[in-house]
Enzyme design. Sequence first.
Site, mmCIF file in Angstrom:
data_model
loop_
_atom_site.group_PDB
_atom_site.id
_atom_site.type_symbol
_atom_site.label_atom_id
_atom_site.label_comp_id
_atom_site.label_asym_id
_atom_site.label_seq_id
_atom_site.Cartn_x
_atom_site.Cartn_y
_atom_site.Cartn_z
ATOM 1 N N GLU A 1 36.897 11.135 7.441
ATOM 2 C CA GLU A 1 36.069 10.563 6.924
ATOM 3 C C GLU A 1 35.382 11.811 5.902
ATOM 4 O O GLU A 1 34.912 11.622 4.645
ATOM 5 C CB GLU A 1 34.988 10.011 7.691
ATOM 6 C CG GLU A 1 33.943 9.205 7.036
ATOM 7 C CD GLU A 1 33.066 8.463 7.720
ATOM 8 O OE1 GLU A 1 32.287 7.298 7.324
ATOM 9 O OE2 GLU A 1 32.727 8.879 9.000
ATOM 10 N N GLY B 1 29.088 19.819 11.947
ATOM 11 C CA GLY B 1 28.230 20.403 12.879
ATOM 12 C C GLY B 1 28.919 21.394 13.680
ATOM 13 O O GLY B 1 29.934 21.935 13.217
ATOM 14 N N ALA B 2 28.278 22.023 14.623
ATOM 15 C CA ALA B 2 28.681 23.146 15.181
ATOM 16 C C ALA B 2 29.769 22.959 16.357
ATOM 17 O O ALA B 2 30.597 24.000 16.258
ATOM 18 C CB ALA B 2 27.395 23.893 15.907
ATOM 19 N N GLY C 1 31.965 6.379 11.197
ATOM 20 C CA GLY C 1 33.450 6.191 11.581
ATOM 21 C C GLY C 1 33.950 6.465 13.004
ATOM 22 O O GLY C 1 35.128 6.233 13.128
#
Length: 288
Positions: free
Chosen positions: A76, A55-56, A174
């Site tokens: 992860e 993500g950003a 996670g």
Amino acid sequence: YGHSFVHVSRLDYAVKWEGPLYDVKGEPPDETQRVIGRYVGELIEDGATLQLGIGAIPDAALQTLTDRRDLGIHSEMFSDGVIDLVERGVITGARKTRDRGKMVACFLMGSRRLMDFIDDNPMVKMYPVTYTNDPQIVRQFDHFVSVNSALQVDLTGQVCAESIGTLQYSGVGGQMDFMRGAALAPHGRAILALSATARAPKTSAGTPPSKYALTPVDGQISRIVPTLMPGAAVTTTRAHVQYVVTEYGTALLLGLSLAERARSLINIAAPQFREQLERAAYDLHLFS
């Protein structure tokens, strides 16, 4: 490398594929995400081992780390954001307690550039989730920094990262594994990073509003809330939360009373919601 090889004898069927690999091209961080990334970056020291999601905001945090030294990756998953730091010599893994000099992950998601980076790259080791996400493994890294996201955080520090009320939004992932592992590491830091507001939904998706629900302002709702939405899952308990970061600052909740937690979280909520949050804190008997 790592445990990513499967012997041909274990396959029942194999299909040869010569088409393009599936890739995901991420959007560049916007100004809000860049501000959050800067606050997160301030909590990452030389030699730290990082767990970052996709993500950003994780990418924005990575962009602030160009002056760090000997960072490591045990996650992860990871995405494109790490590549520039490897090429700059920032991510080396030289101080990792385990898998020194290696970037460890369970799966990867990103662009074709990421696929080319990992192709036959001995620096990248793939392991099962039972290894990457094991809190007893994670805690062995001296300076482990876990960066995760949330949909809502209530005034006591409870975190929902997987549902919008009763509507399932995503999997658990996670988050709790790494939050716990980072908290147990000698100098670990468990960070939750999220924007302070979100676009107000047009409907409640079947979830009845909470008694303490805040009134939207200019089409926005606060993600720092008095209580989680009815039926929302508690992904991370308030007892396991350390740092919460929004574009308005950082709140360290570890060791605080409920009143101190509420005050710290109100201080990093969007200003237009702080008065409503304060009134709700009194109604919830968090403030006396």
